[in-house]
Write a protein that holds these residues in place. Sequence first.
Motif, short mmCIF file in Angstrom:
data_model
loop_
_atom_site.label_atom_id
_atom_site.label_comp_id
_atom_site.label_asym_id
_atom_site.label_seq_id
_atom_site.Cartn_x
_atom_site.Cartn_y
_atom_site.Cartn_z
N ALA A 43 7.45 -7.62 1.21
CA ALA A 43 6.39 -8.26 0.40
C ALA A 43 6.94 -8.33 -1.02
CB ALA A 43 5.10 -7.46 0.44
N PHE A 44 6.99 -9.55 -1.55
CA PHE A 44 7.56 -9.74 -2.88
C PHE A 44 6.45 -10.08 -3.89
CE2 PHE A 44 12.09 -9.93 -1.98
CZ PHE A 44 12.15 -10.30 -0.64
N TYR A 333 8.45 -3.36 2.98
CA TYR A 333 9.03 -3.00 1.68
C TYR A 333 8.39 -3.89 0.62
CZ TYR A 333 12.23 -0.67 4.81
OH TYR A 333 12.75 0.13 5.81
N MET A 334 7.60 -3.27 -0.24
CA MET A 334 6.89 -4.00 -1.32
C MET A 334 7.73 -3.90 -2.58
SD MET A 334 4.08 -5.51 -2.49
CE MET A 334 4.17 -6.23 -4.14
N ILE A 335 8.19 -5.06 -3.04
CA ILE A 335 9.07 -5.09 -4.23
C ILE A 335 8.26 -5.62 -5.40
CG2 ILE A 335 11.21 -6.00 -5.20
CD1 ILE A 335 12.20 -6.38 -2.28
N ASP A 342 1.70 -3.26 -8.18
CA ASP A 342 2.59 -3.36 -7.01
C ASP A 342 2.87 -1.99 -6.39
OD1 ASP A 342 4.30 -5.53 -9.25
OD2 ASP A 342 2.95 -6.16 -7.64
N ILE A 343 3.24 -1.01 -7.24
CA ILE A 343 3.66 0.29 -6.70
C ILE A 343 2.43 1.09 -6.27
CG2 ILE A 343 5.01 2.36 -7.17
CD1 ILE A 343 6.51 -0.50 -7.19
N CYS A 344 1.42 1.10 -7.14
CA CYS A 344 0.17 1.81 -6.80
C CYS A 344 -0.39 1.26 -5.49
CB CYS A 344 -0.83 1.61 -7.94
SG CYS A 344 -2.52 2.05 -7.51
N GLY A 345 -0.42 -0.06 -5.37
CA GLY A 345 -1.00 -0.68 -4.16
C GLY A 345 -0.25 -0.31 -2.90
N ALA A 346 1.07 -0.39 -2.96
CA ALA A 346 1.88 -0.07 -1.77
C ALA A 346 1.78 1.41 -1.44
CB ALA A 346 3.33 -0.48 -2.01
N ASN A 347 1.77 2.25 -2.49
CA ASN A 347 1.71 3.70 -2.25
C ASN A 347 0.37 4.12 -1.66
OD1 ASN A 347 4.21 3.75 -3.44
ND2 ASN A 347 3.62 5.01 -5.20
N THR A 348 -0.70 3.46 -2.04
CA THR A 348 -2.04 3.93 -1.62
C THR A 348 -2.58 3.16 -0.43
OG1 THR A 348 -3.03 2.42 -3.23
CG2 THR A 348 -2.67 4.69 -3.95
N PHE A 349 -1.91 2.05 -0.05
CA PHE A 349 -2.42 1.27 1.08
C PHE A 349 -2.34 2.05 2.39
CE2 PHE A 349 -3.63 -2.01 3.78
CZ PHE A 349 -2.66 -2.30 4.73
N ARG A 350 -3.44 2.04 3.14
CA ARG A 350 -3.45 2.71 4.45
C ARG A 350 -3.71 1.63 5.49
NH1 ARG A 350 -1.01 5.20 2.02
NH2 ARG A 350 -1.26 7.29 1.11
N SER A 351 -2.70 1.38 6.33
CA SER A 351 -2.80 0.31 7.32
C SER A 351 -3.56 0.77 8.55
CB SER A 351 -1.38 -0.12 7.75
OG SER A 351 -1.45 -0.85 8.96
N ILE A 360 9.15 -0.46 -3.94
CA ILE A 360 10.43 -0.55 -4.67
C ILE A 360 10.15 -1.18 -6.03
CG2 ILE A 360 12.81 -1.40 -4.62
CD1 ILE A 360 12.49 -1.79 -1.58
N LEU A 361 10.41 -0.41 -7.08
CA LEU A 361 10.13 -0.88 -8.44
C LEU A 361 11.40 -1.47 -9.04
CD1 LEU A 361 8.19 -1.03 -10.89
CD2 LEU A 361 8.91 1.32 -11.48
#
Length: 396
Positions: A43-44, A333-335, A342-351, A360-361
């Motif tokens: 995810a870019f 991989y969320m870049i 971007d980072i907060c969202g990917a880190n906290t997302f629960r699928s 990835i920052l």
Amino acid sequence: MRPQFLHRSLGLLQRVPNRSFVPTGLGRRSLSSSPRVPDFAFAFDIDGVLLRSSKPIPGAADSLRYLKEQNIPFILLTNGGGKHETERVAELSEKLEVPLDPSVIIQSHSPFAELAGALENKRVLIVGGDGDRCRQVAERYGFKNVITPGDIFMANPGIWPVSKVFRSYYEQFARPIQNPNQIDAQDPSRGLKIDAVFVYNDPRDWGLDAQVIMDVLLSSEGVLGTISEKNGQPNLPNKGYQQDGQPPLYFSNPDLWWAAAYPLPRLGQGGFREALEGVWAATTGGPSKGVELKKNIAGKPYQATYEFAEHQLMRNRSQAFGGAITQPLRNVYMIGDNPASDICGANTFRSIHGSEWHSILVRTGVYRGGEPAWVPSTIADDVQKAVEWGLKSSKW
Ligand code: G3P
Ligand code: MG
């Protein structure tokens, strides 16, 4: 110095048709006729990762091209917007010289398309963007009764007199307000009723837009030119504010700052919302007096936006591989360039589908070094390095 894997892969792909090139950094893999279905995706983010204010960031095009060659699914997940997905993706395809399908992009307001059914004939106020481009987006989503603050201003310039200096701008796109009941301060019952307020993109005229939104929020039942008698009543919930049929308020992008052409980050739609919240607090007493601004915020880093993105990724993956898919999407991989979105969202997302998102920052946007407020899985100099890290992590 371009990372080898992308540079060589493009070279080899041109010389060895119909063979998928394996970057030697990841060890050679036997080639087989049946496509290897990746159990991962990318995810870019766009601004600050792929583009810096409309200019491609080095390596962005090669990265997307490589993933396309390898049939590795990806989406572009941006808090930007202001034009229809088909238009934005056509621009990106041209700028990056990589053909992209509208199904790969999710903009800040993309999820609002799902509300068009319920609000189809309701009068919605669409705020933000150039001219009435966002009205056009909303109408393509299926909203049939869309007005803008520019329409309201041209119908009654007194609603925000200082915007008279922008009259020639508003004249270009304002539509006469269909409702025969113009804004009539003498006869509020004939005022213009708003059923929902959406901020699709960064407002261009913060003053007019904030004034119109405040008028709607303080009105009786969303009728412009009225004031609710419940406002300020201490015995009512929220001290009576937004307790009188006022319409829901939707923001599409929480970004306080974003990476534009200017060397330092610029205020984004989140800046407008914070300014409006300041006016709301000064008017109502705000949180310190027990009054909140009831609102909905879409966009990164919120769970709903990442759920919307994951569904899109899974749809695209199943369309690409059809019945060949035997395993779930395991890693995404969320870049991104913005730790707060971007980072907060990917880190906290629960699928709910079991995919694990890794953040990835990159150093090419908002993030300018030091300990980021949200700690990513890794920090990469740029998008190419970020893609390389993801491929290596998934042993591709
Ligand atoms: O308005 C766009 C800005 O808020 C950030 O966009 O692509 O970095 O999510 P993006
Ligand atoms: Mg960004």
